[in-house]
Motif scaffolding. Sequence first.
Motif, PDB file in Angstrom:
ATOM      1  N   UNK A  89       0.838  -1.197   0.000  1.00 55.12           N
ATOM      2  CA  UNK A  89       0.000   0.000   0.000  1.00 55.12           C
ATOM      3  C   UNK A  89       0.873   1.247   0.000  1.00 55.12           C
ATOM      4  N   UNK A  90       0.332   2.379  -0.444  1.00 57.89           N
ATOM      5  CA  UNK A  90       1.122   3.615  -0.460  1.00 57.89           C
ATOM      6  C   UNK A  90       1.499   4.043   0.954  1.00 57.89           C
ATOM      7  N   UNK A  91       2.690   4.572   1.124  1.00 58.64           N
ATOM      8  CA  UNK A  91       3.113   5.147   2.402  1.00 58.64           C
ATOM      9  C   UNK A  91       2.661   6.599   2.411  1.00 58.64           C
ATOM     10  N   UNK A  92       1.352   6.769   2.543  1.00 58.13           N
ATOM     11  CA  UNK A  92       0.773   8.110   2.416  1.00 58.13           C
ATOM     12  C   UNK A  92       1.171   8.996   3.587  1.00 58.13           C
ATOM     13  N   UNK A  93       1.092  10.292   3.360  1.00 59.66           N
ATOM     14  CA  UNK A  93       1.435  11.282   4.383  1.00 59.66           C
ATOM     15  C   UNK A  93       0.155  11.780   5.028  1.00 59.66           C
ATOM     16  N   UNK A  94       0.071  11.674   6.315  1.00 60.41           N
ATOM     17  CA  UNK A  94      -1.088  12.161   7.045  1.00 60.41           C
ATOM     18  C   UNK A  94      -0.744  13.456   7.768  1.00 60.41           C
ATOM     19  N   UNK A  95      -1.728  14.281   7.925  1.00 58.39           N
ATOM     20  CA  UNK A  95      -1.564  15.522   8.658  1.00 58.39           C
ATOM     21  C   UNK A  95      -2.652  15.604   9.711  1.00 58.39           C
ATOM     22  N   UNK A  96      -2.607  16.659  10.491  1.00 64.48           N
ATOM     23  CA  UNK A  96      -3.705  16.901  11.420  1.00 64.48           C
ATOM     24  C   UNK A  96      -4.995  16.949  10.617  1.00 64.48           C
ATOM     25  N   UNK A  97      -6.096  16.548  11.224  1.00 70.23           N
ATOM     26  CA  UNK A  97      -7.374  16.466  10.524  1.00 70.23           C
ATOM     27  C   UNK A  97      -7.582  17.669   9.616  1.00 70.23           C
ATOM     28  N   UNK A  98      -7.827  17.378   8.382  1.00 74.87           N
ATOM     29  CA  UNK A  98      -7.863  18.420   7.357  1.00 74.87           C
ATOM     30  C   UNK A  98      -8.923  19.473   7.634  1.00 74.87           C
ATOM     31  N   UNK A  99      -8.465  20.689   7.803  1.00 75.88           N
ATOM     32  CA  UNK A  99      -9.357  21.842   7.892  1.00 75.88           C
ATOM     33  C   UNK A  99      -8.845  22.840   6.875  1.00 75.88           C
ATOM     34  N   UNK A 100      -9.526  23.025   5.768  1.00 74.18           N
ATOM     35  CA  UNK A 100      -9.018  23.905   4.714  1.00 74.18           C
ATOM     36  C   UNK A 100      -8.973  25.366   5.150  1.00 74.18           C
ATOM     37  N   UNK A 101      -8.171  26.151   4.432  1.00 71.21           N
ATOM     38  CA  UNK A 101      -8.065  27.571   4.759  1.00 71.21           C
ATOM     39  C   UNK A 101      -9.088  28.438   4.040  1.00 71.21           C
ATOM     40  N   UNK A 102     -10.030  27.810   3.393  1.00 71.89           N
ATOM     41  CA  UNK A 102     -11.075  28.567   2.702  1.00 71.89           C
ATOM     42  C   UNK A 102     -11.958  29.273   3.729  1.00 71.89           C
ATOM     43  N   UNK A 103     -12.126  30.588   3.621  1.00 71.07           N
ATOM     44  CA  UNK A 103     -12.792  31.352   4.683  1.00 71.07           C
ATOM     45  C   UNK A 103     -14.240  30.979   4.942  1.00 71.07           C
ATOM     46  N   UNK A 104     -14.932  30.413   3.969  1.00 74.77           N
ATOM     47  CA  UNK A 104     -16.344  30.064   4.173  1.00 74.77           C
ATOM     48  C   UNK A 104     -16.533  28.639   4.692  1.00 74.77           C
ATOM     49  N   UNK A 105     -15.459  27.900   4.882  1.00 79.41           N
ATOM     50  CA  UNK A 105     -15.563  26.537   5.415  1.00 79.41           C
ATOM     51  C   UNK A 105     -16.393  26.472   6.688  1.00 79.41           C
ATOM     52  N   UNK A 106     -16.225  27.390   7.652  1.00 79.97           N
ATOM     53  CA  UNK A 106     -17.029  27.298   8.880  1.00 79.97           C
ATOM     54  C   UNK A 106     -18.533  27.360   8.627  1.00 79.97           C
ATOM     55  N   UNK A 107     -18.937  27.934   7.497  1.00 83.25           N
ATOM     56  CA  UNK A 107     -20.365  28.016   7.192  1.00 83.25           C
ATOM     57  C   UNK A 107     -20.859  26.799   6.403  1.00 83.25           C
ATOM     58  N   UNK A 108     -19.941  25.961   5.979  1.00 86.46           N
ATOM     59  CA  UNK A 108     -20.343  24.766   5.225  1.00 86.46           C
ATOM     60  C   UNK A 108     -20.543  23.599   6.194  1.00 86.46           C
ATOM     61  N   UNK A 109     -21.503  23.777   7.077  1.00 85.41           N
ATOM     62  CA  UNK A 109     -21.825  22.801   8.121  1.00 85.41           C
ATOM     63  C   UNK A 109     -22.083  21.411   7.560  1.00 85.41           C
ATOM     64  N   UNK A 110     -22.562  21.395   6.324  1.00 84.47           N
ATOM     65  CA  UNK A 110     -22.962  20.132   5.691  1.00 84.47           C
ATOM     66  C   UNK A 110     -21.779  19.211   5.429  1.00 84.47           C
ATOM     67  N   UNK A 111     -20.559  19.718   5.559  1.00 84.84           N
ATOM     68  CA  UNK A 111     -19.368  18.893   5.395  1.00 84.84           C
ATOM     69  C   UNK A 111     -18.813  18.349   6.713  1.00 84.84           C
ATOM     70  N   UNK A 112     -18.962  19.112   7.800  1.00 87.57           N
ATOM     71  CA  UNK A 112     -18.215  18.765   9.009  1.00 87.57           C
ATOM     72  C   UNK A 112     -19.018  18.704  10.294  1.00 87.57           C
ATOM     73  N   UNK A 113     -20.164  19.350  10.354  1.00 84.64           N
ATOM     74  CA  UNK A 113     -20.892  19.468  11.613  1.00 84.64           C
ATOM     75  C   UNK A 113     -21.603  18.172  11.987  1.00 84.64           C
TER      76      UNK A 113
END
Length: 441
Positions: free
Chosen positions: A86-110
């Motif tokens: 399997x790929x030795x993929x790189x993981x990071x802290x749980x992905x939170x994009x820097x897009x400013x409207x992300x907090x309003x896109x509840x349908x993705x994360x809430x």
Amino acid sequence: MRTGMAALLGAVMALAVVPLTAAAQEEPEQEIIVKFRDGASRSDALEKSRTRAVADATDGAEVLASRDAAESIRVLMARGDVEYAEPNIVLEATAVPNDPLWPQQWHYWESPGGIGLSPAWDQGPSGAGVRVAVIDTGRTAHPDLSANYIGGYDFISNAVFAKDGNGRDANPTDQGDWRLAGQCGPGSPARPSSWHGLHVAGTVAALRNNLTGGTGVAPLAKVVPVRVLGTCGGTLADIAAGIVWAAGGAVPGVPANPNPAKVLNLSLGGPSAVCPATLQNAINTARNVHGATVVVAAGNDAANASGTTPANCAGVITTGATDRQANRAWYSNFGASVEICAPGGETSPVAANGVLSTLNNGVTVPAGSIYQFYQGTSMATPHVAGVVALMQHARVQHGKPLLTPAQVLLHLKAMVLPPAAQCGKGLLDAQGSVAAAIAAP
């Protein structure tokens, strides 16, 4: 009043130049993790897979380097002396994009109403290399999406409905679907342009981490805009042609699609007691001949989806809508035809409880790029199409063949909702779906 075959189903340093050596021009090495079985011919495996040892891993496995990880994994997994590769993929802290409207896109994360998108991204996929056909009102430029458009075609035969002065052509640009009172039948109301296809496409593949607006479910997928809906909706013949062409099939008088899609999104529908043969045949061609997964909206009549098409067609993933609290949205169709539900939102009495995506503020023709909350099963459907794109990308990342449409449905996971919601599997689970796609043979 409904007119045409279909109505919209949803209502924002400097660099020194140096010569490259031959080695520097080669593809950079990628790492994979391999565990050999007892007695394995390790040296033969390394030679045949064109890999070299880099380090030890846990559980008796080891890290190998390859210039083509996918091919090396394929070769290794074909051997009987390899337990896994399997790929030795790189993981990071749980992905939170820097897009400013992300907090309003509840349908993705809430919780409870979101789809768990960040943990799905954490597993590696972004939709890269996957094409999703948005069969809708066409393409509208937007700074958070335009880079992900590819190809497309205009299948609207009626020049009046198309507003471009001709019939079918190679320009899939949304000319606006505004209409005058009575234009689409006696008593039909006037309305401004919806830019419906733009909103849907943004949910599928708006750009991520570009410090602009929001994001889409599969932010590196490509959107193939297929224009079938105009002023008064779209005809059965035009929609069927768009489905076949989008998947890579032949349509008389239309050049072959150079960008066939493995995922088709149809956020449209209309009343029909049965699935019309023309539509079912088109879906069969896309699905059974070209291997495209067809995701469709259940409809917004608060009625059984069996009376809405293409929701009642065979071989599609019919998608209902849920609100911010993970209840079935008041308007969403329901019943045995519904395979799964996804966030569609409810904009009344609070607009922010809708689904936020890319839009345009032109009343008739395109004007400024904005973002806006919409509600509808149209908004739920691209959540599913985007997750399917993530699933297929995950398969490629792990050196596995693409899932068939039947396998997509089998491995599409959901968070269980009460039976009364009539949401099939329940609420779309992006994390679970990607994990299932990776784990499948």
